[in-house]
Design a protein around this motif. Structure first.
Motif, PDB file in Angstrom:
ATOM      1  N   VAL A  26       0.850  -1.193   0.000  1.00 25.76           N
ATOM      2  CA  VAL A  26       0.000   0.000   0.000  1.00 25.76           C
ATOM      3  C   VAL A  26       0.886   1.244   0.000  1.00 25.76           C
ATOM      4  N   PHE A  27       0.508   2.237  -0.818  1.00 25.33           N
ATOM      5  CA  PHE A  27       1.233   3.514  -0.834  1.00 25.33           C
ATOM      6  C   PHE A  27       0.373   4.594  -0.190  1.00 25.33           C
ATOM      7  N   ILE A  28       1.035   5.494   0.550  1.00 24.82           N
ATOM      8  CA  ILE A  28       0.327   6.629   1.147  1.00 24.82           C
ATOM      9  C   ILE A  28       1.005   7.898   0.646  1.00 24.82           C
ATOM     10  N   VAL A  29       0.211   8.867   0.201  1.00 28.96           N
ATOM     11  CA  VAL A  29       0.782  10.159  -0.185  1.00 28.96           C
ATOM     12  C   VAL A  29       0.386  11.178   0.867  1.00 28.96           C
ATOM     13  N   GLY A  30       1.353  11.867   1.430  1.00 31.45           N
ATOM     14  CA  GLY A  30       1.069  12.880   2.450  1.00 31.45           C
ATOM     15  C   GLY A  30       2.166  12.885   3.491  1.00 31.45           C
ATOM     16  N   GLN A  65       1.494  -6.031   3.772  1.00 36.61           N
ATOM     17  CA  GLN A  65       2.856  -6.573   3.820  1.00 36.61           C
ATOM     18  C   GLN A  65       3.855  -5.418   3.864  1.00 36.61           C
ATOM     19  N   GLN A  66       3.592  -4.385   3.084  1.00 39.35           N
ATOM     20  CA  GLN A  66       4.498  -3.238   3.023  1.00 39.35           C
ATOM     21  C   GLN A  66       3.687  -1.952   2.854  1.00 39.35           C
ATOM     22  N   VAL A  67       4.088  -0.921   3.589  1.00 44.64           N
ATOM     23  CA  VAL A  67       3.461   0.397   3.426  1.00 44.64           C
ATOM     24  C   VAL A  67       4.556   1.394   3.048  1.00 44.64           C
ATOM     25  N   THR A  68       4.345   2.095   1.949  1.00 37.58           N
ATOM     26  CA  THR A  68       5.322   3.104   1.531  1.00 37.58           C
ATOM     27  C   THR A  68       4.685   4.482   1.625  1.00 37.58           C
ATOM     28  N   ILE A  69       5.339   5.380   2.366  1.00 34.73           N
ATOM     29  CA  ILE A  69       4.858   6.772   2.424  1.00 34.73           C
ATOM     30  C   ILE A  69       5.657   7.575   1.397  1.00 34.73           C
ATOM     31  N   ALA A  70       4.932   8.219   0.476  1.00 35.63           N
ATOM     32  CA  ALA A  70       5.616   9.050  -0.527  1.00 35.63           C
ATOM     33  C   ALA A  70       5.408  10.527  -0.184  1.00 35.63           C
ATOM     34  N   VAL A  71       6.513  11.269  -0.052  1.00 38.29           N
ATOM     35  CA  VAL A  71       6.422  12.716   0.227  1.00 38.29           C
ATOM     36  C   VAL A  71       7.279  13.491  -0.766  1.00 38.29           C
ATOM     37  N   ARG A  72       6.796  14.679  -1.108  1.00 37.05           N
ATOM     38  CA  ARG A  72       7.564  15.500  -2.055  1.00 37.05           C
ATOM     39  C   ARG A  72       8.835  16.071  -1.441  1.00 37.05           C
ATOM     40  N   GLY A  73       8.749  16.395  -0.140  1.00 36.77           N
ATOM     41  CA  GLY A  73       9.888  17.024   0.544  1.00 36.77           C
ATOM     42  C   GLY A  73      11.014  16.029   0.821  1.00 36.77           C
ATOM     43  N   ARG A 124       9.581   7.209   1.098  1.00 38.13           N
ATOM     44  CA  ARG A 124      10.278   7.651  -0.114  1.00 38.13           C
ATOM     45  C   ARG A 124      10.161   9.168  -0.177  1.00 38.13           C
ATOM     46  N   THR A 125      11.258   9.853   0.105  1.00 34.96           N
ATOM     47  CA  THR A 125      11.235  11.321   0.054  1.00 34.96           C
ATOM     48  C   THR A 125      11.427  11.782  -1.394  1.00 34.96           C
ATOM     49  N   THR A 126      11.283  13.070  -1.623  1.00 33.43           N
ATOM     50  CA  THR A 126      11.370  13.707  -2.957  1.00 33.43           C
ATOM     51  C   THR A 126      10.681  12.847  -4.031  1.00 33.43           C
ATOM     52  N   THR A 127       9.459  12.402  -3.675  1.00 30.09           N
ATOM     53  CA  THR A 127       8.746  11.503  -4.607  1.00 30.09           C
ATOM     54  C   THR A 127       7.329  12.009  -4.837  1.00 30.09           C
ATOM     55  N   LYS A 128       6.884  11.970  -6.085  1.00 28.49           N
ATOM     56  CA  LYS A 128       5.475  12.259  -6.369  1.00 28.49           C
ATOM     57  C   LYS A 128       4.890  11.156  -7.248  1.00 28.49           C
ATOM     58  N   ILE A 129       3.538  11.078  -7.252  1.00 33.11           N
ATOM     59  CA  ILE A 129       2.876  10.072  -8.078  1.00 33.11           C
ATOM     60  C   ILE A 129       2.718  10.666  -9.469  1.00 33.11           C
ATOM     61  N   ALA A 130       3.293  10.009 -10.469  1.00 33.82           N
ATOM     62  CA  ALA A 130       3.219  10.538 -11.842  1.00 33.82           C
ATOM     63  C   ALA A 130       2.077   9.890 -12.618  1.00 33.82           C
ATOM     64  N   ALA A 131       1.684   8.665 -12.246  1.00 34.48           N
ATOM     65  CA  ALA A 131       0.582   7.993 -12.961  1.00 34.48           C
ATOM     66  C   ALA A 131       0.127   6.778 -12.173  1.00 34.48           C
ATOM     67  N   ALA A 132      -1.113   6.357 -12.457  1.00 36.59           N
ATOM     68  CA  ALA A 132      -1.644   5.124 -11.862  1.00 36.59           C
ATOM     69  C   ALA A 132      -2.274   4.316 -12.983  1.00 36.59           C
ATOM     70  N   ALA A 133      -2.231   2.987 -12.858  1.00 37.53           N
ATOM     71  CA  ALA A 133      -2.824   2.157 -13.915  1.00 37.53           C
ATOM     72  C   ALA A 133      -3.365   0.868 -13.332  1.00 37.53           C
ATOM     73  N   GLY A 134      -4.300   0.265 -14.043  1.00 41.16           N
ATOM     74  CA  GLY A 134      -4.872  -1.018 -13.624  1.00 41.16           C
ATOM     75  C   GLY A 134      -6.163  -1.262 -14.387  1.00 41.16           C
ATOM     76  N   ALA A 135      -6.445  -2.544 -14.662  1.00 47.16           N
ATOM     77  CA  ALA A 135      -7.692  -2.888 -15.360  1.00 47.16           C
ATOM     78  C   ALA A 135      -8.728  -3.232 -14.308  1.00 47.16           C
TER      79      ALA A 135
END
Ligand SMILES: Cc1cc2nc3c(=O)[nH]c(=O)nc-3n(C[C@H](O)[C@H](O)[C@H](O)COP(=O)(O)OP(=O)(O)OC[C@H]3O[C@@H](n4cnc5c(N)ncnc54)[C@H](O)[C@@H]3O)c2cc1C
Length: 570
Positions: free
Chosen positions: A389-393, A410-418, A442-453
């Motif tokens: 699971v990814f969390i943005v904030g 199983q794994q949680v990744t926090i993505a932050v721009r700073g 994951r610092t200095t990270t932003k979501i650029a796209a999401a995909a899935g059927a």
């Protein structure tokens, strides 16, 4: 008109026959029941039906199939027939438990239930149903009827209130469809160039040179209408001339609840909305954690029921436009609408909610609710067992969600721009995150796209410094980047916190005594603002829990306070 299809799929000939018979018997007149003995055969049949232009209303697959998991088949069914409701049929509690609505074996064996819970959270299925019992199983048929009603609401209303005729790719038609859909007005769209579209234009006496054309159920024809012309047709544009006891601003769950309770207490109640009945909740495809709806309820469904309930108690709904000003008046308050109309009320409730800050990246909107979530998504946590699971904030809400989700995922990744969490997150949460082995940041990270059927499968992450991108597998994305309250239109007498959320009751007192801004000898009533007689509830209130149930609860409390306020005023 050709009958829509109800499809059933089961490898077991006996239970396939029983399900087929139960559906054919009850729905055979209006629907074509199609049975298939394997997922592979069903996929082929769904493709044939699509090629033939047949509508598929419901696809039911038995959970016990071995050739391919039923949930995978149902996820695939969505890509072929996107509007069909997908149902997993689970074993019932055995012949000895004919009236149990909960599948008893699954309650006893939580492990066996996990694939079902996960399939719902990932949007692979819309519902699960225990197989029908022998004879008249009214519980089963109630659930099937509800699914058919939801399907018809979204895909093919039998009796549309409005017909829209326009070019297929018209932005204006999209806007009108959104307005009607969000207000639960059944409509159908006809492409102007289609045979149906041409026939309706001719019947409306239009040559199609100005579009869109709307034809209402009364036969009224509107050419490129404005929003208030449409709301006027449904009796929603007018405002009462007399002063009402209560004016509620905002028809989300908090406003609807307060309206129901105030009107049921005999108070004359006006409900003012600028956009759509149901508020934020109305845009949620499935609210799963609202009490009393074990399989969830669509936000539009909940809003429609609440609106009807408010109306039946005598409340006056109005979509006269956004309220832009609130002023004290001789006998209470004056409310001004953007279009210049005015209304008067003895007391006012502000339930204008918030706008969640949205992430803007390709693919995200299409996956809303099926892997992409705004808000804490706590109710989905258990369904992410064993997944990434990814969390943005980068604020406390993101930290709390990460710690909660890490108990299951199983794994949680926090993505932050700073370049660190330290700027906006409390130390204790950062320490907890550091000490939790299955959370990474994951610092200095932003979501650029999401995909899935059908549900989220991958996220593309971008390094904000180098621009480098990486596409990674992901089961869920939880976005927690803040909310902005709709309070800019309020006068300064209504005190707000530094983010614009409205202060009430206890927050207006210091050590039990009212703050200097409060001038009355009495203390503020529960949910009363710093402007006596003006109350607030729901997401827009400082310190609120951002949930449908909380908004509904606060609405009922506010209605009681307003009743008390008006009694003492008389
Ligand atoms: C995509 C999504 C999914 C969600 N899913 C869930 C869920 O599954 N479970 C759950 O518990 N919560 C969920 N939530 C949160 C939940 O929807 C909110 O907590 C709830 O709607 C708050 O209700 P409210 O009445 O306070 O405000 P809102 O629902 O935001 O309603 C406010 C209303 O006020 C109107 N308004 C604003 N300004 C004005 C004005 N000036 N004049 C007139 N009208 C105005 C708005 O148009 C809106 O209709 C979800 C939220 C989102 C965005």
């Amino acid at each position: 008109m050709t009958a829509p299809v109800l499809m059933v799929v089961d490898e077991d000939a006996g239970s396939l026959g029983a399900l087929d018979a139960a559906l054919r018997h009850r729905y055979g007149h209006d629907y074509l029941v199609v049975s298939e003995a394997s997922p592979a055969a069903a996929v082929g049949r769904l493709r044939e039906l699509r090629a033939a232009g047949r509508q598929v209303a419901v696809v039911m697959a038995a959970a016990a199939m071995t050739a391919a998991p039923a949930t995978e088949f149902l996820a695939q069914a969505r890509t072929i027939q996107p509007t069909a409701k997908r149902v997993l049929v689970v074993p019932r509690g055995g012949a000895a438990a004919p009236s149990f609505r909960v599948p008893v074996p699954l309650v006893a064996d939580r492990q066996a239930a996990m694939p079902i819970l996960r399939a719902i959270a990932h949007g692979m299925i819309d519902a699960y149903l225990p197989a029908p019992g022998a004879g008249r199983d009214e519980g089963f048929h109630r659930d099937v009827s509800e699914l058919l009603e939801e399907w018809a609401h979204d895909a093919a209303p039998a009796q549309p209130a409005v017909r829209i005729i326009d070019q297929q790719q018209s932005a204006r038609a999209h806007e009108l469809r959104d307005l009607l859909a969000r207000n639960s007005v059944p409509y159908v769209f006809h492409a102007a160039e289609s045979a149906d579209g041409q026939a309706w234009l001719q019947q409306a006496g239009q040559d199609g040179s100005v579009l869109p054309v709307l034809v209402t159920y009364t036969g009224e024809v509107m050419v490129d209408p404005q929003r208030d012309q449409i709301t006027a047709v449904f009796g929603l544009a007018a405002l009462p001339g007399a002063t009402v006891d209560v004016a509620v601003v905002g028809a989300g769950p908090a406003g609807l609840s307060a309206t129901v309770y105030a009107a049921s207490e005999g108070l004359s109640t006006l409900l003012l909305e600028r956009e759509a009945i149901g508020g934020q909740a109305g845009s949620s495809s499935l609210i799963r954690n609202y009490l009393g709806f074990p399989r969830g309820i669509s936000g539009a469904g909940l809003a429609t029921r609440a609106f009807e309930q408010a109306w039946s108690f005598g409340a006056i709904p109005s979509m006269a436009g956004p309220v832009t000003a609130l002023e004290p008046a001789a006998d209470g308050f004056t409310l001004r609408m953007a279009g210049g109309q005015v209304s008067h009320a003895r007391s006012v409730l502000i339930t204008t909610g918030v706008s969640y800050r949205r992430l803007d990246a390709p693919g995200l909107n299409a996956l809303l609710g099926v892997g992409v979530f705004y808000g804490a998504a706590g109710s989905e946590a258990a369904a992410f067992a064993g997944e990434h699971v990814f969390i943005v904030g980068g604020a406390n809400s993101a930290g709390q969600a990460a710690v909660n989700l890490a108990r299951y995922a199983q794994q949680v990744t926090i993505a932050v721009r700073g370049d660190s969490l330290a700027a906006r997150m409390s130390r204790y949460l950062i320490d907890e995150i550091t000490a939790t082995p299955n959370i990474d940041v994951r610092t200095t990270t932003k979501i650029a796209a999401a995909a899935g059927a059908g549900s989220l499968e991958t996220l593309t992450l971008q390094d904000t410094e180098t621009g480098a991108t990486q596409t990674v597998p992901a089961s869920a994305l939880v976005v927690l980047i803040g909310a902005v309250p709709h309070t800019g239109w309020l006068p300064p007498q209504v005190s707000r916190d530094e983010h614009g959320f409205i202060l009430t009751g206890g927050d207006l007192t210091q050590d039990g005594t009212p703050a200097a801004s409060w001038t009355l000898p009495r203390t503020p009533l529960p949910l009363e603002t710093s402007m006596p007689g003006v109350f607030t509830a729901g997401d827009v209130r400082h310190g609120s829990v951002k949930r449908v149930a909380s908004a509904v609860g606060e609405g009922s409390i506010a209605a009681t306070s307003m009743y008390q306020y008006l009694q003492n005023k008389r």
